[in-house]
Enzyme design. Structure first.
Site, mmCIF file in Angstrom:
data_model
loop_
_atom_site.group_PDB
_atom_site.id
_atom_site.type_symbol
_atom_site.label_atom_id
_atom_site.label_comp_id
_atom_site.label_asym_id
_atom_site.label_seq_id
_atom_site.Cartn_x
_atom_site.Cartn_y
_atom_site.Cartn_z
ATOM 1 C CG ASP A 58 -1.944 0.967 1.335
ATOM 2 O OD1 ASP A 58 -1.758 2.080 0.804
ATOM 3 O OD2 ASP A 58 -3.000 0.662 1.928
ATOM 4 C CB THR A 121 -7.557 13.648 -13.392
ATOM 5 O OG1 THR A 121 -8.738 13.861 -14.157
ATOM 6 C CG2 THR A 121 -7.845 14.089 -11.959
ATOM 7 C CG ASP A 122 -9.568 16.237 -17.710
ATOM 8 O OD1 ASP A 122 -9.951 15.420 -16.839
ATOM 9 O OD2 ASP A 122 -9.964 16.196 -18.899
ATOM 10 C CD GLU A 123 -12.834 13.522 -13.377
ATOM 11 O OE1 GLU A 123 -13.363 13.618 -12.259
ATOM 12 O OE2 GLU A 123 -12.962 12.543 -14.115
ATOM 13 C CE1 TYR A 148 -9.616 10.023 -9.303
ATOM 14 C CE2 TYR A 148 -10.875 11.390 -10.823
ATOM 15 C CZ TYR A 148 -9.737 10.660 -10.529
ATOM 16 O OH TYR A 148 -8.721 10.578 -11.444
ATOM 17 C CB SER A 150 -12.120 17.295 -3.838
ATOM 18 O OG SER A 150 -12.570 16.133 -3.194
ATOM 19 C CE LYS A 152 -5.224 11.838 -9.319
ATOM 20 N NZ LYS A 152 -4.161 10.796 -9.178
ATOM 21 C CG ASN A 178 -5.826 7.888 -20.172
ATOM 22 O OD1 ASN A 178 -4.707 7.407 -20.188
ATOM 23 N ND2 ASN A 178 -6.015 9.176 -19.948
ATOM 24 C CB ILE A 189 -15.074 3.303 -23.379
ATOM 25 C CG1 ILE A 189 -15.411 4.706 -23.912
ATOM 26 C CG2 ILE A 189 -14.671 2.340 -24.496
ATOM 27 C CD1 ILE A 189 -14.316 5.396 -24.713
ATOM 28 N NE ARG A 191 -22.543 -0.043 -16.265
ATOM 29 C CZ ARG A 191 -23.591 0.589 -15.765
ATOM 30 N NH1 ARG A 191 -23.644 1.915 -15.802
ATOM 31 N NH2 ARG A 191 -24.587 -0.070 -15.217
ATOM 32 C CG LEU A 204 -26.380 8.480 -22.474
ATOM 33 C CD1 LEU A 204 -24.883 8.478 -22.745
ATOM 34 C CD2 LEU A 204 -27.132 8.904 -23.745
ATOM 35 C CG ASN A 247 -20.784 10.892 -21.745
ATOM 36 O OD1 ASN A 247 -19.588 10.933 -22.053
ATOM 37 N ND2 ASN A 247 -21.227 11.281 -20.562
HETATM 38 P P1 NAD Z 1 -7.138 2.204 -11.974
HETATM 39 O O1 NAD Z 1 -8.204 2.320 -10.932
HETATM 40 O O2 NAD Z 1 -7.359 1.364 -13.166
HETATM 41 O O3 NAD Z 1 -5.783 1.688 -11.296
HETATM 42 C C1 NAD Z 1 -5.333 2.128 -10.044
HETATM 43 C C2 NAD Z 1 -4.211 1.198 -9.591
HETATM 44 O O4 NAD Z 1 -3.706 1.704 -8.338
HETATM 45 C C3 NAD Z 1 -4.669 -0.239 -9.331
HETATM 46 O O5 NAD Z 1 -3.711 -1.149 -9.835
HETATM 47 C C4 NAD Z 1 -4.744 -0.324 -7.800
HETATM 48 O O6 NAD Z 1 -4.519 -1.633 -7.313
HETATM 49 C C5 NAD Z 1 -3.641 0.644 -7.402
HETATM 50 N N1 NAD Z 1 -3.858 1.195 -6.052
HETATM 51 C C6 NAD Z 1 -4.989 1.776 -5.584
HETATM 52 N N2 NAD Z 1 -4.813 2.136 -4.295
HETATM 53 C C7 NAD Z 1 -3.537 1.804 -3.956
HETATM 54 C C8 NAD Z 1 -2.779 1.929 -2.775
HETATM 55 N N3 NAD Z 1 -3.288 2.470 -1.674
HETATM 56 N N4 NAD Z 1 -1.497 1.483 -2.789
HETATM 57 C C9 NAD Z 1 -0.962 0.914 -3.899
HETATM 58 N N5 NAD Z 1 -1.652 0.750 -5.041
HETATM 59 C C10 NAD Z 1 -2.930 1.196 -5.068
HETATM 60 O O7 NAD Z 1 -6.799 3.711 -12.374
HETATM 61 P P2 NAD Z 1 -6.396 4.329 -13.777
HETATM 62 O O8 NAD Z 1 -7.607 4.686 -14.521
HETATM 63 O O9 NAD Z 1 -5.360 3.498 -14.387
HETATM 64 O O10 NAD Z 1 -5.735 5.708 -13.279
HETATM 65 C C11 NAD Z 1 -4.356 5.778 -12.948
HETATM 66 C C12 NAD Z 1 -4.001 7.209 -12.572
HETATM 67 O O11 NAD Z 1 -4.279 8.081 -13.663
HETATM 68 C C13 NAD Z 1 -4.778 7.760 -11.391
HETATM 69 O O12 NAD Z 1 -3.896 8.560 -10.628
HETATM 70 C C14 NAD Z 1 -5.866 8.609 -12.014
HETATM 71 O O13 NAD Z 1 -6.282 9.629 -11.156
HETATM 72 C C15 NAD Z 1 -5.130 9.146 -13.218
HETATM 73 N N6 NAD Z 1 -5.963 9.517 -14.385
HETATM 74 C C16 NAD Z 1 -6.863 8.634 -14.899
HETATM 75 C C17 NAD Z 1 -7.581 8.966 -16.043
HETATM 76 C C18 NAD Z 1 -8.562 7.981 -16.690
HETATM 77 O O14 NAD Z 1 -9.175 8.333 -17.689
HETATM 78 N N7 NAD Z 1 -8.710 6.775 -16.178
HETATM 79 C C19 NAD Z 1 -7.404 10.211 -16.650
HETATM 80 C C20 NAD Z 1 -6.472 11.108 -16.080
HETATM 81 C C21 NAD Z 1 -5.758 10.736 -14.958
HETATM 82 O O1 TDX Z 2 -22.369 3.732 -17.495
HETATM 83 C C1 TDX Z 2 -21.969 4.895 -17.617
HETATM 84 N N1 TDX Z 2 -22.710 5.780 -18.365
HETATM 85 C C2 TDX Z 2 -22.336 7.080 -18.551
HETATM 86 O O2 TDX Z 2 -23.043 7.831 -19.236
HETATM 87 C C3 TDX Z 2 -20.732 5.356 -17.024
HETATM 88 C C4 TDX Z 2 -19.906 4.413 -16.197
HETATM 89 C C5 TDX Z 2 -20.360 6.673 -17.228
HETATM 90 N N2 TDX Z 2 -21.142 7.511 -17.955
HETATM 91 C C6 TDX Z 2 -20.666 8.893 -18.207
HETATM 92 C C7 TDX Z 2 -20.152 9.668 -17.018
HETATM 93 C C8 TDX Z 2 -19.092 10.557 -17.643
HETATM 94 O O3 TDX Z 2 -19.691 11.716 -18.186
HETATM 95 O O4 TDX Z 2 -19.537 8.757 -19.083
HETATM 96 C C9 TDX Z 2 -18.535 9.723 -18.792
HETATM 97 C C10 TDX Z 2 -17.236 9.016 -18.450
HETATM 98 O O5 TDX Z 2 -17.413 8.349 -17.221
HETATM 99 P P1 TDX Z 2 -16.226 7.592 -16.458
HETATM 100 O O6 TDX Z 2 -15.650 6.546 -17.329
HETATM 101 O O7 TDX Z 2 -16.713 7.206 -15.113
HETATM 102 O O8 TDX Z 2 -15.111 8.739 -16.393
HETATM 103 P P2 TDX Z 2 -15.055 10.198 -15.714
HETATM 104 O O9 TDX Z 2 -15.983 10.333 -14.583
HETATM 105 O O10 TDX Z 2 -15.121 11.193 -16.831
HETATM 106 O O11 TDX Z 2 -13.543 10.130 -15.113
HETATM 107 C C11 TDX Z 2 -12.483 9.529 -15.890
HETATM 108 O O12 TDX Z 2 -11.682 10.513 -16.489
HETATM 109 C C12 TDX Z 2 -10.878 11.293 -15.663
HETATM 110 C C13 TDX Z 2 -11.630 8.622 -15.023
HETATM 111 O O13 TDX Z 2 -12.445 7.644 -14.425
HETATM 112 C C14 TDX Z 2 -10.881 9.407 -13.996
HETATM 113 O O14 TDX Z 2 -10.002 8.552 -13.263
HETATM 114 C C15 TDX Z 2 -10.077 10.459 -14.689
HETATM 115 O O15 TDX Z 2 -9.472 11.287 -13.733
#
Ligand code: NAD
Ligand code: TDX
Length: 332
Positions: A58, A121-123, A148, A150, A152, A178, A189, A191, A204, A247
């Site tokens: 961890d 993240t851009d969020e 989430y 906040s 980050k 991503n 995506i 899902r 949606l 979306n």
């Molecule tokens: P993810 O949820 O798929 O993966 C997170 C990983 O972190 C997992 O392998 C989990 O086991 C590990 N983890 C979680 N808590 C932990 C802890 N306490 N100690 C050690 N490991 C731990 O996430 P992701 O979508 O790959 O995102 C990765 C990073 O990118 C995050 O920091 C997220 O905020 C950032 N990010 C994600 C997106 C997106 O679209 N998914 C976009 C921009 C930034």
């Molecule tokens: O079933 C769904 N239907 C739907 O309409 C789900 C799961 C999501 N949504 C919408 C919510 C969002 O507007 O789709 C959009 C994308 O949703 P998520 O995949 O949950 O992403 P989002 O909330 O935009 O956050 C993602 O991008 C920024 C990542 O999960 C974050 O980790 C990253 O920081």
């Protein structure tokens, strides 16, 4: 070069490990991951274990982090609780991992004087109006909406403070949404693709007007590598590929690519506090570090992603039941 990749068994972290494995064959990679519900060692299958090592721990465990960071040149910090919907259900692991975990890493890189790249993240910038001509830049004020985003935002602030107060050698990147292989099926995506593969309709949220700025995960990886190698210490870089889509458009495209009618989806209740639009201006990364996204054809990227989920049912099936059970509790 020895790098420590926290969260390297998750979606973006494991794609980054695969990217570095290919692009920097002389680098030694250690993945540090707790293997939460989102982490999966299968994401790293096929990589040579003499080059890619694994520590299950961890990031809030200061002793484990200390030992791992003492033995590395640079830390790329991906580990986080990453799903907005989960943060609305139970914020506590987000506070722990995203804030306390990042603090724990900062203290160790400070102690051992190691290079850190923090993934964000851009969020953190909140959301934009649909017709706002401005996009997020590194100077946009922070205005996060969810537990989430906040946490980050808080983790970014900690990194900035440790740079200024203690001279920690850190950079930050804030990336947009991503997509690509190995993304957990709780996310939008995957899902929808897996709902269709299981014979159900995509879901949606609300009217589906919310806009996300999609980027292929390999373009995120190349951006992070550019910052790691050429970025200015203390600076923040935004990573995005001009991939804005709402979306509804994305669901319709997935349905079309999977041979279904583009209206064959259902509306479910909206996410509370749902951010309307994200949009990234990545010109600093492009102009200062010469980065360019390669995967700019979203339709092709989506087609390849659908193919990956079709061919890797054994990878996603075990997550699917649990993810959908969570969604049923919220009516989404
Ligand atoms: P993810 O949820 O798929 O993966 C997170 C990983 O972190 C997992 O392998 C989990 O086991 C590990 N983890 C979680 N808590 C932990 C802890 N306490 N100690 C050690 N490991 C731990 O996430 P992701 O979508 O790959 O995102 C990765 C990073 O990118 C995050 O920091 C997220 O905020 C950032 N990010 C994600 C997106 C997106 O679209 N998914 C976009 C921009 C930034
Ligand atoms: O079933 C769904 N239907 C739907 O309409 C789900 C799961 C999501 N949504 C919408 C919510 C969002 O507007 O789709 C959009 C994308 O949703 P998520 O995949 O949950 O992403 P989002 O909330 O935009 O956050 C993602 O991008 C920024 C990542 O999960 C974050 O980790 C990253 O920081």
């Amino acid at each position: 070069m020895k790098i420590l990749v926290t969260g390297g068994a998750g979606f973006i972290g494991s794609n980054f490990v695969r990217y570095i494995y290919k692009e920097r064959p002389d680098w030694d990679i250690t993945v540090f991951d707790k293997l939460t519900y989102a982490g999966n060692l299968k994401n790293l299958e096929g990589l040579d274990e003499s080059r890619v090592h694994f520590i299950k721990a961890d990031i809030c465990d200061s002793e484990a982090i200390d030992n791992a960071i003492a033995d590395t040149d640079a830390v790329i910090h991906f580990a986080a609780e990453s799903h907005n919907d989960n943060s609305l259900f139970d914020p506590s692991p987000f506070i722990q991992t995203n804030l306390i975990g990042t603090y724990t890493i900062l203290e160790a890189v400070r102690k051992y004087n190691k290079r850190l790249h923090h993934i964000s993240t851009d969020e953190v910038y909140g959301d934009l109006e649909l017709d706002d001509p401005a996009k997020f830049t590194p100077n946009t004020p922070y205005n996060p909406s969810s537990p989430y985003s906040s946490t980050k935002a808080g983790s970014d602030m900690l990194v900035r403070a440790w740079v200024r107060s203690f001279g920690v050698k850190a950079t930050i990147s804030n990336c947009s949404n991503n997509y690509g292989p190995y993304q957990h099926v709780e996310k939008f995506i995957p899902r929808q693709i897996t709902e269709i593969l299981e014979g159900r309709k995509p879901k949606l949220y609300g009217a589906g007007e919310n806009v996300r700025d999609w980027i292929h995960t390999d373009d995120h990886s190349s951006g992070v590598l550019a910052i790691l190698e050429k970025g200015k210490i203390g600076d923040t870089y935004l990573i995005g590929a001009d991939g804005e889509k709402n979306n509804k458009q994305v669901i319709e495209l997935i349905l079309e690519l999977m041979g279904k009618s583009s209206s064959d989806y259902e509306h479910v209740s909206d996410r509370p506090g749902h951010d309307l639009r994200y949009a990234i201006d990545s010109s600093k990364l492009e102009n200062e570090l010469g980065w360019k996204p390669r995967y700019t054809d979203f339709k092709l990227g989506l087609k390849n992603t659908i193919k990956w989920y079709r061919e890797n049912e054994a990878w996603w099936k075990p997550q699917k039941i649990e993810a959908e059970a969570k969604y049923r509790k919220t009516g989404r």
